[in-house]
Design a protein around this motif. Structure first.
Motif, PDB file in Angstrom:
ATOM      1  N   CYS A  53       0.831  -1.210   0.000  1.00 41.63           N
ATOM      2  CA  CYS A  53       0.000   0.000   0.000  1.00 41.63           C
ATOM      3  C   CYS A  53       0.866   1.262   0.000  1.00 41.63           C
ATOM      4  CB  CYS A  53      -0.928   0.009   1.215  1.00 41.63           C
ATOM      5  SG  CYS A  53      -2.212  -1.227   1.165  1.00 41.63           S
ATOM      6  N   LEU A  54       1.902   1.290   0.840  1.00 39.68           N
ATOM      7  CA  LEU A  54       2.768   2.462   0.912  1.00 39.68           C
ATOM      8  C   LEU A  54       3.532   2.676  -0.394  1.00 39.68           C
ATOM      9  CD1 LEU A  54       3.758   4.709   2.835  1.00 39.68           C
ATOM     10  CD2 LEU A  54       5.695   3.228   3.350  1.00 39.68           C
ATOM     11  N   ILE A  55       4.045   1.610  -0.981  1.00 39.49           N
ATOM     12  CA  ILE A  55       4.771   1.726  -2.248  1.00 39.49           C
ATOM     13  C   ILE A  55       3.832   2.175  -3.352  1.00 39.49           C
ATOM     14  CG2 ILE A  55       6.006   0.405  -4.014  1.00 39.49           C
ATOM     15  CD1 ILE A  55       7.146  -1.263  -1.634  1.00 39.49           C
ATOM     16  N   SER A  56       2.590   1.679  -3.343  1.00 39.56           N
ATOM     17  CA  SER A  56       1.616   2.092  -4.349  1.00 39.56           C
ATOM     18  C   SER A  56       1.315   3.585  -4.245  1.00 39.56           C
ATOM     19  CB  SER A  56       0.324   1.296  -4.206  1.00 39.56           C
ATOM     20  OG  SER A  56       0.567  -0.067  -4.406  1.00 39.56           O
ATOM     21  N   ILE A  57       1.152   4.076  -3.041  1.00 40.39           N
ATOM     22  CA  ILE A  57       0.920   5.508  -2.849  1.00 40.39           C
ATOM     23  C   ILE A  57       2.116   6.307  -3.350  1.00 40.39           C
ATOM     24  CG2 ILE A  57       0.667   7.305  -1.087  1.00 40.39           C
ATOM     25  CD1 ILE A  57      -0.965   5.242   0.540  1.00 40.39           C
ATOM     26  N   PHE A  58       3.307   5.816  -3.065  1.00 45.01           N
ATOM     27  CA  PHE A  58       4.535   6.483  -3.500  1.00 45.01           C
ATOM     28  C   PHE A  58       4.634   6.525  -5.024  1.00 45.01           C
ATOM     29  CE2 PHE A  58       9.142   6.584  -4.275  1.00 45.01           C
ATOM     30  CZ  PHE A  58       9.479   7.684  -3.518  1.00 45.01           C
ATOM     31  N   VAL A  59       4.316   5.421  -5.674  1.00 47.75           N
ATOM     32  CA  VAL A  59       4.443   5.334  -7.134  1.00 47.75           C
ATOM     33  C   VAL A  59       3.360   6.148  -7.836  1.00 47.75           C
ATOM     34  CG1 VAL A  59       4.230   3.718  -9.071  1.00 47.75           C
ATOM     35  CG2 VAL A  59       5.678   3.154  -7.145  1.00 47.75           C
ATOM     36  N   ILE A  60       2.155   6.154  -7.305  1.00 50.60           N
ATOM     37  CA  ILE A  60       1.039   6.843  -7.951  1.00 50.60           C
ATOM     38  C   ILE A  60       1.153   8.360  -7.824  1.00 50.60           C
ATOM     39  CG2 ILE A  60      -1.457   7.187  -7.797  1.00 50.60           C
ATOM     40  CD1 ILE A  60      -1.684   4.220  -7.124  1.00 50.60           C
ATOM     41  N   ASN A  61       1.839   8.842  -6.799  1.00 50.91           N
ATOM     42  CA  ASN A  61       1.943  10.277  -6.543  1.00 50.91           C
ATOM     43  C   ASN A  61       2.690  10.983  -7.685  1.00 50.91           C
ATOM     44  OD1 ASN A  61       2.173  12.802  -5.476  1.00 50.91           O
ATOM     45  ND2 ASN A  61       3.199  12.161  -3.591  1.00 50.91           N
ATOM     46  N   PRO A  62       2.023  11.867  -8.435  1.00 47.79           N
ATOM     47  CA  PRO A  62       2.697  12.533  -9.552  1.00 47.79           C
ATOM     48  C   PRO A  62       3.667  13.625  -9.116  1.00 47.79           C
ATOM     49  CG  PRO A  62       0.453  13.315  -9.389  1.00 47.79           C
ATOM     50  CD  PRO A  62       0.614  12.214  -8.367  1.00 47.79           C
ATOM     51  N   ALA A  63       3.576  14.088  -7.880  1.00 47.38           N
ATOM     52  CA  ALA A  63       4.443  15.170  -7.408  1.00 47.38           C
ATOM     53  C   ALA A  63       5.736  14.647  -6.798  1.00 47.38           C
ATOM     54  CB  ALA A  63       3.692  16.014  -6.380  1.00 47.38           C
ATOM     55  N   ILE A  64       6.017  13.380  -7.013  1.00 48.57           N
ATOM     56  CA  ILE A  64       7.178  12.780  -6.369  1.00 48.57           C
ATOM     57  C   ILE A  64       8.496  13.249  -6.984  1.00 48.57           C
ATOM     58  CG2 ILE A  64       7.450  10.642  -7.692  1.00 48.57           C
ATOM     59  CD1 ILE A  64       7.318  10.815  -3.930  1.00 48.57           C
ATOM     60  N   ILE A  65       8.506  13.546  -8.279  1.00 44.66           N
ATOM     61  CA  ILE A  65       9.729  13.941  -8.973  1.00 44.66           C
ATOM     62  C   ILE A  65       9.788  15.462  -9.052  1.00 44.66           C
ATOM     63  CG2 ILE A  65      11.066  13.738 -11.091  1.00 44.66           C
ATOM     64  CD1 ILE A  65       9.402  11.234 -11.698  1.00 44.66           C
ATOM     65  N   GLN A  66      10.909  16.025  -8.708  1.00 44.43           N
ATOM     66  CA  GLN A  66      11.074  17.468  -8.838  1.00 44.43           C
ATOM     67  C   GLN A  66      11.298  17.821 -10.302  1.00 44.43           C
ATOM     68  OE1 GLN A  66      13.984  19.205  -6.299  1.00 44.43           O
ATOM     69  NE2 GLN A  66      12.987  18.508  -4.434  1.00 44.43           N
ATOM     70  N   HIS A  67      10.688  18.902 -10.724  1.00 44.33           N
ATOM     71  CA  HIS A  67      10.788  19.310 -12.126  1.00 44.33           C
ATOM     72  C   HIS A  67      12.206  19.751 -12.498  1.00 44.33           C
ATOM     73  CE1 HIS A  67       6.573  18.844 -13.007  1.00 44.33           C
ATOM     74  NE2 HIS A  67       6.284  19.418 -11.844  1.00 44.33           N
ATOM     75  N   ALA A  68      12.984  20.198 -11.530  1.00 41.93           N
ATOM     76  CA  ALA A  68      14.363  20.603 -11.806  1.00 41.93           C
ATOM     77  C   ALA A  68      15.207  19.413 -12.255  1.00 41.93           C
ATOM     78  CB  ALA A  68      14.974  21.250 -10.576  1.00 41.93           C
ATOM     79  N   VAL A  69      14.869  18.224 -11.758  1.00 39.54           N
ATOM     80  CA  VAL A  69      15.602  17.021 -12.161  1.00 39.54           C
ATOM     81  C   VAL A  69      15.354  16.725 -13.629  1.00 39.54           C
ATOM     82  CG1 VAL A  69      15.798  14.532 -11.777  1.00 39.54           C
ATOM     83  CG2 VAL A  69      15.588  16.070  -9.846  1.00 39.54           C
TER      84      VAL A  69
END
Length: 121
Positions: A53-69
């Motif tokens: 469940c925690l990994i799924s929430i982490f993967v689904i979150n679109p704000a996880i990657i910073q746009h600067a990267v």
């Protein structure tokens, strides 16, 4: 410049720390238990289900990657940042799915270990 958004990571950190603590307790119990009991197999299944469940929430979150990267990698590979962002997103999804699959395999392996160690089944 971090790869992962610190706000997104901070929102998941308390749950991750709780699961890590429970995992340490279950791992220490597994180390000293002479055989897998049904309670241990169910506990192992529940902790693995919570990790999924925690990994799924982490993967689904679109704000996880910073746009600067994405902009940084776009300048290196001479591509548009939108292309790089999509590719990095797919890499994260792939890693998350691989982690979910191995966690699910471990959860069901616990029940197989219980069946092998319980002669009454």
């Amino acid at each position: 410049m971090g790869f992962i958004s610190s706000a997104s990571l901070a929102s998941l950190m308390p749950a991750a720390m709780l699961l890590i603590t429970i995992e340490i307790v279950i791992a220490s119990y597994k180390a000293f238990a002479s055989e897998w009991t049904k309670t241990l197999a169910i506990g192992n299944f529940i902790i693995n289900l919570l990790w999924i469940c925690l990994i799924s929430i982490f993967v689904i979150n679109p704000a996880i990657i910073q746009h600067a990267v994405a902009s940084f990698f776009a300048s290196i590979f001479q591509k548009a940042p939108e292309d790089i962002y999509g590719q990095v997103r797919w890499i994260i999804i792939g890693i998350g799915l691989a982690t979910i699959v191995t966690t699910a395999i471990d959860a069901f392996a616990g029940f197989r270990k219980h069946e092998k160690s319980d002669p009454s089944i």
